[in-house]
Design a protein around this motif. Structure first.
Motif, PDB file in Angstrom:
ATOM      1  N   THR A   8       0.742  -1.328   0.092  1.00 18.77           N
ATOM      2  CA  THR A   8      -0.040   0.004   0.048  1.00 18.77           C
ATOM      3  C   THR A   8       0.873   1.467   0.036  1.00 18.77           C
ATOM      4  OG1 THR A   8      -0.338   0.127   2.452  1.00 18.77           O
ATOM      5  CG2 THR A   8      -1.964  -1.473   1.246  1.00 18.77           C
ATOM      6  N   ASP A   9       2.053   1.350   0.353  1.00 15.11           N
ATOM      7  CA  ASP A   9       2.857   2.378   0.702  1.00 15.11           C
ATOM      8  C   ASP A   9       3.210   3.218  -0.640  1.00 15.11           C
ATOM      9  OD1 ASP A   9       2.972   2.771   3.709  1.00 15.11           O
ATOM     10  OD2 ASP A   9       4.505   1.384   3.499  1.00 15.11           O
ATOM     11  N   THR A  10       3.296   2.423  -1.693  1.00 16.41           N
ATOM     12  CA  THR A  10       3.816   3.136  -3.000  1.00 16.41           C
ATOM     13  C   THR A  10       2.736   2.728  -4.064  1.00 16.41           C
ATOM     14  OG1 THR A  10       5.485   1.500  -3.839  1.00 16.41           O
ATOM     15  CG2 THR A  10       6.057   3.313  -2.455  1.00 16.41           C
ATOM     16  N   MET A  11       1.548   2.314  -3.715  1.00 12.11           N
ATOM     17  CA  MET A  11       0.558   1.911  -4.803  1.00 12.11           C
ATOM     18  C   MET A  11       0.096   2.978  -5.710  1.00 12.11           C
ATOM     19  SD  MET A  11      -3.043  -0.060  -4.110  1.00 12.11           S
ATOM     20  CE  MET A  11      -2.387  -1.244  -3.014  1.00 12.11           C
ATOM     21  N   PRO A  12       0.061   4.177  -5.087  1.00  8.12           N
ATOM     22  CA  PRO A  12      -0.280   5.233  -5.846  1.00  8.12           C
ATOM     23  C   PRO A  12       0.750   5.612  -6.620  1.00  8.12           C
ATOM     24  CG  PRO A  12      -0.901   5.813  -3.740  1.00  8.12           C
ATOM     25  CD  PRO A  12      -0.185   4.379  -3.739  1.00  8.12           C
ATOM     26  N   GLU A  13       2.245   5.357  -6.466  1.00  5.17           N
ATOM     27  CA  GLU A  13       3.286   5.822  -7.404  1.00  5.17           C
ATOM     28  C   GLU A  13       3.108   4.838  -8.593  1.00  5.17           C
ATOM     29  OE1 GLU A  13       3.329   6.268  -4.302  1.00  5.17           O
ATOM     30  OE2 GLU A  13       4.910   7.218  -3.536  1.00  5.17           O
ATOM     31  N   THR A  14       3.007   3.439  -8.596  1.00  4.22           N
ATOM     32  CA  THR A  14       2.864   2.437  -9.357  1.00  4.22           C
ATOM     33  C   THR A  14       1.815   2.846 -10.405  1.00  4.22           C
ATOM     34  OG1 THR A  14       4.103   1.140  -7.957  1.00  4.22           O
ATOM     35  CG2 THR A  14       2.654  -0.019  -9.837  1.00  4.22           C
ATOM     36  N   SER A  15       0.478   2.925  -9.763  1.00  2.00           N
ATOM     37  CA  SER A  15      -0.729   3.368 -10.734  1.00  2.00           C
ATOM     38  C   SER A  15      -0.265   4.520 -11.647  1.00  2.00           C
ATOM     39  CB  SER A  15      -2.056   3.627  -9.696  1.00  2.00           C
ATOM     40  OG  SER A  15      -1.753   4.909  -9.133  1.00  2.00           O
ATOM     41  N   GLU A  16       0.485   5.261 -11.096  1.00  2.00           N
ATOM     42  CA  GLU A  16       0.846   6.530 -11.804  1.00  2.00           C
ATOM     43  C   GLU A  16       1.890   6.170 -12.991  1.00  2.00           C
ATOM     44  OE1 GLU A  16       1.130  10.197  -9.600  1.00  2.00           O
ATOM     45  OE2 GLU A  16      -0.132   9.331  -8.307  1.00  2.00           O
ATOM     46  N   PHE A  17       3.041   5.481 -12.750  1.00  2.00           N
ATOM     47  CA  PHE A  17       3.546   4.720 -13.557  1.00  2.00           C
ATOM     48  C   PHE A  17       3.163   4.049 -14.683  1.00  2.00           C
ATOM     49  CE2 PHE A  17       6.633   1.550 -15.006  1.00  2.00           C
ATOM     50  CZ  PHE A  17       7.902   2.231 -15.087  1.00  2.00           C
ATOM     51  N   LEU A  18       2.050   3.044 -14.284  1.00  2.00           N
ATOM     52  CA  LEU A  18       1.522   2.355 -15.229  1.00  2.00           C
ATOM     53  C   LEU A  18       0.613   3.125 -16.368  1.00  2.00           C
ATOM     54  CD1 LEU A  18       0.622  -0.801 -13.281  1.00  2.00           C
ATOM     55  CD2 LEU A  18       2.463  -0.404 -14.787  1.00  2.00           C
ATOM     56  N   ARG A  19       0.060   4.350 -15.614  1.00  2.00           N
ATOM     57  CA  ARG A  19      -0.888   5.088 -16.536  1.00  2.00           C
ATOM     58  C   ARG A  19      -0.046   5.880 -17.686  1.00  2.00           C
ATOM     59  NH1 ARG A  19      -3.150  10.480 -13.803  1.00  2.00           N
ATOM     60  NH2 ARG A  19      -0.763  10.732 -13.783  1.00  2.00           N
ATOM     61  N   GLU A  20       1.075   5.973 -17.319  1.00  2.00           N
ATOM     62  CA  GLU A  20       2.027   6.355 -18.451  1.00  2.00           C
ATOM     63  C   GLU A  20       2.479   5.617 -19.347  1.00  2.00           C
ATOM     64  OE1 GLU A  20       1.766   9.694 -18.525  1.00  2.00           O
ATOM     65  OE2 GLU A  20       0.776   9.609 -16.657  1.00  2.00           O
ATOM     66  N   ARG A  21       2.148   4.360 -19.442  1.00  2.00           N
ATOM     67  CA  ARG A  21       2.783   3.282 -20.322  1.00  2.00           C
ATOM     68  C   ARG A  21       1.499   2.803 -21.258  1.00  2.00           C
ATOM     69  NH1 ARG A  21       5.663   5.087 -17.582  1.00  2.00           N
ATOM     70  NH2 ARG A  21       8.101   4.496 -17.310  1.00  2.00           N
ATOM     71  N   PRO A  22       1.096   3.523 -22.138  1.00  2.00           N
ATOM     72  CA  PRO A  22      -0.104   3.387 -22.940  1.00  2.00           C
ATOM     73  C   PRO A  22       0.303   1.822 -23.724  1.00  2.00           C
ATOM     74  CG  PRO A  22       1.058   5.085 -24.023  1.00  2.00           C
ATOM     75  CD  PRO A  22       1.731   4.778 -22.659  1.00  2.00           C
ATOM     76  N   GLU A  23       1.366   1.414 -24.069  1.00  2.00           N
ATOM     77  CA  GLU A  23       1.595   0.088 -24.577  1.00  2.00           C
ATOM     78  C   GLU A  23       1.334  -0.923 -24.005  1.00  2.00           C
ATOM     79  OE1 GLU A  23       5.283   1.092 -22.631  1.00  2.00           O
ATOM     80  OE2 GLU A  23       4.118   2.379 -23.941  1.00  2.00           O
ATOM     81  N   ALA A  24       1.742  -0.886 -22.528  1.00  2.00           N
ATOM     82  CA  ALA A  24       1.184  -1.714 -21.650  1.00  2.00           C
ATOM     83  C   ALA A  24      -0.237  -1.916 -21.284  1.00  2.00           C
ATOM     84  CB  ALA A  24       1.983  -1.845 -20.443  1.00  2.00           C
ATOM     85  N   ILE A  25      -0.920  -0.786 -21.073  1.00  2.00           N
ATOM     86  CA  ILE A  25      -2.242  -0.806 -20.599  1.00  2.00           C
ATOM     87  C   ILE A  25      -3.616  -0.691 -21.751  1.00  2.00           C
ATOM     88  CG2 ILE A  25      -1.476   0.560 -18.639  1.00  2.00           C
ATOM     89  CD1 ILE A  25      -2.596   3.086 -19.177  1.00  2.00           C
TER      90      ILE A  25
END
Ligand code: ASP
Length: 170
Positions: free
Chosen positions: A88-105
């Motif tokens: 839970t401590d860095t879940m927001p950071e990872t969600s934001e990282f993934l949001r910036e990866r259009p090819e992955a999501i």
């Protein structure tokens, strides 16, 4: 988006965090095998699920290299509905990282969740949170979300309130 009539496969990528922590015989907090399998078994779900452990770490140790591994796993799965268990401590950071990866999501509904208390404890939020995330992944439009504290947040609009142990809109 209407709920899919024929239930689609839900991929569950695990990354560790408190969700999967337990006390070893040496009395140390450790992270080992993902615990989502037993939770799904107990729920007797007949949903098609695919569980894959990407990393098994405390999210305070999560680097962008680990996050890139999660993005790679997203690219590799053919599931359009994905739950990621995460500390839970860095879940927001990872969600934001993934949001910036259009090819992955692209075209995928991705829901991150975790637990404040290990799933192996009697008083744990893990099964509730996993259930909420699995349901959310089947209902939400493509995008990256966090499902915690009984709520759904879009990536980039959520923070963990450490003093209260809940996720809040930011
Ligand atoms: N430090 C843990 C983590 O972020 C806390 C948690 O999962 O609640 O992995």
């Amino acid at each position: 988006m209407p709920a899919p009539s024929a239930a689609e496969k839900v991929a569950i990528l695990t990354t560790g965090g408190t969700f999967d922590k337990y006390y070893s015989v040496a009395g140390e907090m450790e992270i080992d095998e993902p615990t989502v399998g037993p939770i799904l078994d107990l729920a007797a779900t007949n949903l098609d699920t695919e569980v894959r452990s990407v990393v098994a770490i405390d999210s305070l140790d999560m680097t962008d290299e680990h996050r890139a591994q999660i993005a790679e796993a997203l690219e590799e799965t053919d599931a359009r509905r994905v739950v990621i268990t995460h500390g839970t401590d860095t879940m927001p950071e990872t969600s934001e990282f993934l949001r910036e990866r259009p090819e992955a999501i692209k075209g995928k509904t991705i829901v991150l969740t975790g637990a404040m208390q290990p799933s192996c404890m009697r008083l744990t939020d893990a099964p509730f949170n996993l259930g909420a995330a699995v349901a959310a992944a089947q209902l939400l439009e493509p995008g990256v979300y966090i499902s915690m504290s009984g709520r759904i947040f879009e990536a980039g609009s959520v923070a963990k309130d450490r003093s209260r142990g809940v996720f809040v809109a930011k």
